[in-house]
Design a protein around this motif. Sequence first.
Motif, mmCIF file in Angstrom:
data_model
loop_
_atom_site.group_PDB
_atom_site.id
_atom_site.type_symbol
_atom_site.label_atom_id
_atom_site.label_comp_id
_atom_site.label_asym_id
_atom_site.label_seq_id
_atom_site.Cartn_x
_atom_site.Cartn_y
_atom_site.Cartn_z
ATOM 1 N N ASP A 134 1.133 -1.528 -0.177
ATOM 2 C CA ASP A 134 0.146 0.015 -0.058
ATOM 3 C C ASP A 134 0.830 1.250 0.233
ATOM 4 O OD1 ASP A 134 -2.114 1.789 0.073
ATOM 5 O OD2 ASP A 134 -3.013 1.319 2.175
ATOM 6 N N GLY A 153 -2.546 -6.089 -3.044
ATOM 7 C CA GLY A 153 -2.932 -4.150 -3.516
ATOM 8 C C GLY A 153 -4.161 -3.604 -3.176
ATOM 9 N N ASP A 154 -4.711 -2.412 -3.347
ATOM 10 C CA ASP A 154 -5.737 -2.973 -3.073
ATOM 11 C C ASP A 154 -5.843 -1.432 -5.167
ATOM 12 O OD1 ASP A 154 -4.425 0.289 -4.062
ATOM 13 O OD2 ASP A 154 -5.045 1.731 -1.636
ATOM 14 N N LYS A 155 -6.964 -0.961 -5.504
ATOM 15 C CA LYS A 155 -7.009 -0.740 -6.563
ATOM 16 C C LYS A 155 -6.395 0.149 -7.001
ATOM 17 C CE LYS A 155 -11.960 -1.615 -5.700
ATOM 18 N NZ LYS A 155 -13.382 -0.638 -5.842
ATOM 19 N N TYR A 177 -3.035 -0.478 -7.485
ATOM 20 C CA TYR A 177 -2.083 -1.344 -8.496
ATOM 21 C C TYR A 177 -2.878 -2.224 -9.939
ATOM 22 C CZ TYR A 177 -0.041 0.026 -3.949
ATOM 23 O OH TYR A 177 0.899 0.849 -3.125
ATOM 24 N N THR A 201 -5.893 -7.915 -6.977
ATOM 25 C CA THR A 201 -6.548 -6.716 -6.486
ATOM 26 C C THR A 201 -7.914 -6.930 -5.486
ATOM 27 O OG1 THR A 201 -6.915 -5.504 -8.102
ATOM 28 C CG2 THR A 201 -4.897 -4.787 -7.205
ATOM 29 N N ARG A 239 -6.067 -6.733 3.729
ATOM 30 C CA ARG A 239 -5.132 -5.740 3.890
ATOM 31 C C ARG A 239 -4.875 -4.812 4.959
ATOM 32 N NH1 ARG A 239 -7.363 -2.070 1.221
ATOM 33 N NH2 ARG A 239 -4.975 -0.859 0.536
#
Length: 250
Positions: free
Chosen positions: A101, A171-173, A175, A182, A207
């Motif tokens: 992150d 990871g979040d959006k 990536y 994601t 996450r």
Amino acid sequence: MYYTTGLSRERIADLCASIHAEAAGGRGGWLPILGLFQSVVVTLTYLRRNRVQAELAETYAVSQSTISRAITSLTPLIARLLNPYVPTADEFDGTVQHVVDGTLLPCWSWASRPDLYSGKHKTTGMNVQVACTLDGRIAWISDPTPGNRHDTHCLGKPDILSAGNPANWIGDKGYVGNHIITPIKKPAYRELLDWEKEFNTQLNKIRWVVEQAIADLKVWRILHTDYRRPITTFNTTISAVIALYFYAAA
């Protein structure tokens, strides 16, 4: 003393010994009026609590300029001496599953540095990427980059994406497109299906560990509240705090 400086008295004494040994080569960084130990404590307190220098000067019965000189001299010295404790991109084990992150380290809005403004966070600062293991241990922190750069750019800058198999990472959006696991984005033409919503929920529960790891890093308040010293010193200060974080955990 730990809650003020982030280090136990014993770790501070060890750090003072390293600084004293460095001074034998003619590169000391403390002021006689404070002495070595108090100079180090003042610098650590500033980094840990982000206290106003005039307030520290009142506490130690010295001038504000004395506090400023101690911080200015010792911060880069601490960053250099403790740098071996900081994991590098070359040491990053990309085969292990990591959660990644990005976070913004805020600073004042310097007119000469419009590149520091982050549209995502609506404020100015430096972007760093954090990778931690599934048990929440930080394995790597990137070098700081201007706040206007996207997480994907910052993650790929040291090329850790080629260090292993990003398909094992989470990871979040931000990536999407890096082969990292994601959350599923909502398509323009329909709502998310129930299984897609459940997938996103479970992924966000995993996450959480990196968000907690970043919160632990930002216990060093200099990384959490606006940086007030000249912007040219911010990178060195970030390096010093990251080194202190890993030094304290060693």
